[in-house]
Scaffold this active site. Sequence first.
Site, PDB file in Angstrom:
ATOM      1  N   LEU A 253       0.868  -1.184   0.000  1.00  0.00           N
ATOM      2  CA  LEU A 253       0.000   0.000   0.000  1.00  0.00           C
ATOM      3  C   LEU A 253       0.902   1.231   0.000  1.00  0.00           C
ATOM      4  CD1 LEU A 253      -3.036   0.620  -0.010  1.00  0.00           C
ATOM      5  CD2 LEU A 253      -2.881   0.952   2.465  1.00  0.00           C
ATOM      6  N   HIS A 254       1.212   1.722  -1.180  1.00  0.00           N
ATOM      7  CA  HIS A 254       2.266   2.720  -1.379  1.00  0.00           C
ATOM      8  C   HIS A 254       1.916   4.115  -0.858  1.00  0.00           C
ATOM      9  CE1 HIS A 254       4.149  -0.097  -4.275  1.00  0.00           C
ATOM     10  NE2 HIS A 254       2.979  -0.202  -4.875  1.00  0.00           N
TER      11      HIS A 254
END
Length: 312
Positions: free
Chosen positions: A241-242
């Site tokens: 989950l950048h």
Amino acid sequence: MTPRPIIIDTDPGTDDAIAIWLALASPELDVLGITAVAGNVPLALTERNARQLCELAGRSDMKVFAGCARPLLRPLVTAEEFHGENGLGSTDLPQPTMPLQPGHAVDWLVDTLMAAGDGEITLCPLGPLTNIAMALVKEPRILPKVREVVLMGGGFFEGGNITPAAEFNIYCDPHAAYTVFSSGVKLTMMPLDVTHQARTNRDRIAAVRAIGTPVGVAAAAMMTSHGAHEEADRDKDGGPLHDPCVIAYLLEPNLFGGRLCNVQVETGSEVTMGMTVVDWWGVTDGAKNCTVMNRIDADGYFALITERLARL
Ligand code: RIB
Ligand code: CA
């Protein structure tokens, strides 16, 4: 406590969505506006998605601007395979009713920064750096107005996710990234080396889904979609989950660790185009222009996201 003024520049984008919601849910931050850029999907979708995300969070008052529709020099490369044809995975949100702001995002960025005090506004790019670079080229006097640029992009020991050498945001517009990284602005970078440690495993998705609100349910669906496609290693549970790492850093910097380094962006070779060359071991005397993060408390990160999204 005075909320920290920020501008989010984004290409939503399933992970951008959660970053936007995290920011809107957090009173420590004053989101002055959201500027959309072409990236994961074309601009017509990223600006629409940004408005849909704001409305789902009850923020139809938010200023959303459309920015650049393509990179500075190269043709646009998009990422529908990761984010779905609409850019928000399998999630279909209601068509937006809030208006897109008139005018170009780059002009609004310049005007807003020029009207601010020195070191006042933090820029939070979550996609290709085209809008930010264009603003810096159009009006170099904005530079002292920027407190810091905290961006998601790049990679070093972790390599790339769109080519073996490059991460998508930098690869999509390497010349914009070169412009930003060589501008002298204070930079903090959330590369794949930190975001790949923050994976949307089943328990983390379940905790967000259990919020039960429209945002919680939509966020869980996007995390699931993200995990299904995005660099989901067979031996790891879920995808990275950048983008929320950028916002989480502003809220709880102690969740992260890294090092001030010299970072250069490759624009010469097609093989390494868009590579962020990080002098991690200090083997050159290159100016240390960027704090590069490589450590995260992943449990603390997802706990923050879950707690804050429940407020929307
Ligand atoms: O490489 C990951 C980055 O590219 C994230 O910002 C994602 O949203 C895509 O834009
Ligand atoms: Ca993004």
